[in-house]
Design an enzyme around this catalytic site. Sequence first.
Site, PDB file in Angstrom:
ATOM      1  N   ASP A  52       4.660  -3.086  11.029  1.00  0.00           N
ATOM      2  CA  ASP A  52       5.479  -4.011  11.806  1.00  0.00           C
ATOM      3  C   ASP A  52       6.479  -3.248  12.667  1.00  0.00           C
ATOM      4  O   ASP A  52       6.875  -2.131  12.336  1.00  0.00           O
ATOM      5  CB  ASP A  52       6.307  -4.921  10.880  1.00  0.00           C
ATOM      6  CG  ASP A  52       5.431  -5.789  10.011  1.00  0.00           C
ATOM      7  OD1 ASP A  52       4.283  -6.056  10.398  1.00  0.00           O
ATOM      8  OD2 ASP A  52       5.929  -6.202   8.946  1.00  0.00           O
TER       9      ASP A  52
HETATM   10  N1  URA Z   1       3.732  -4.943   4.815  1.00  0.00           N
HETATM   11  C1  URA Z   1       4.643  -5.488   5.652  1.00  0.00           C
HETATM   12  O1  URA Z   1       5.212  -6.512   5.344  1.00  0.00           O
HETATM   13  N2  URA Z   1       4.904  -4.853   6.799  1.00  0.00           N
HETATM   14  C2  URA Z   1       4.309  -3.693   7.170  1.00  0.00           C
HETATM   15  O2  URA Z   1       4.594  -3.163   8.239  1.00  0.00           O
HETATM   16  C3  URA Z   1       3.364  -3.151   6.292  1.00  0.00           C
HETATM   17  C4  URA Z   1       3.094  -3.794   5.122  1.00  0.00           C
END
Ligand code: URA
Length: 246
Positions: A103
């Site tokens: 993310d």
């Molecule tokens: N889980 C999440 O919530 N975000 C990420 O970037 C990776 C795994």
Amino acid sequence: MERLQKILAQAGVASRRKCEELILSGAVEVNGEQVTAMGTKVNPNVDVITVNGRPIRSEKKIYVMLHKPKGVITSAKDPQGRKVVSDFLPGIKERVYPVGRLDYDTEGLLLLTNDGEFANLLTHPSHHVPKTYYATVKGVPHGSLLEKLQRGIELEDGMTAPASVEYQDVKMENNESTIAITIHEGRNRQVRRMFEAIGHKVIRLKRVRFGEVILEGLPRGKFRHLTESEIKKLVNEASKTHKVHN
Ligand code: URA
């Protein structure tokens, strides 16, 4: 699909302009057919391209890991002009793609490669390469809640597979704690949603391990090439298609 003259230039045949001349002169064949039309699009992973009868060298495969900072998009370009992971790969001329994604607000270990097969192998849902995150959450989740995460928890897209979960750090004065969680899946915002489901919002999220590859020692915003041994271990791990038991 890419323009033929670009692929020839990337393969080191000659400069882009020289490659255009080679195409016009009839020296270039794609899948046994002479191509003289400029701008013809081909797929270098599938199409056989020859110059004067000799196959072009395919692009060297590269495998890197980046310590992605938060506030960076896991994609090649962002129409809104935000920072993207390729901004952090100075000197890498090959066009590399992220293996899965992190993310915008997540930091940590991101693999990038121009080896499509390798990327597919590692991200395929039937493979179970473990990924470890440090999730800093509001409050201190009770042990029984962490056990729920460990066993599997119902999210809107179904039950999660068993995970490993342990306390990493507790900061009573800030009312926050850091939990190390290892999951074997890669659903969208999975770790954040898992903690939300037990009532503890994630404040910071960092991926510290992908299979046998660990982030430690790599400063934020920096990248390095994976070693041969790391690449082999990742391939071996992903090739085990059996279900994981915790
Ligand atoms: N889980 C999440 O919530 N975000 C990420 O970037 C990776 C795994």
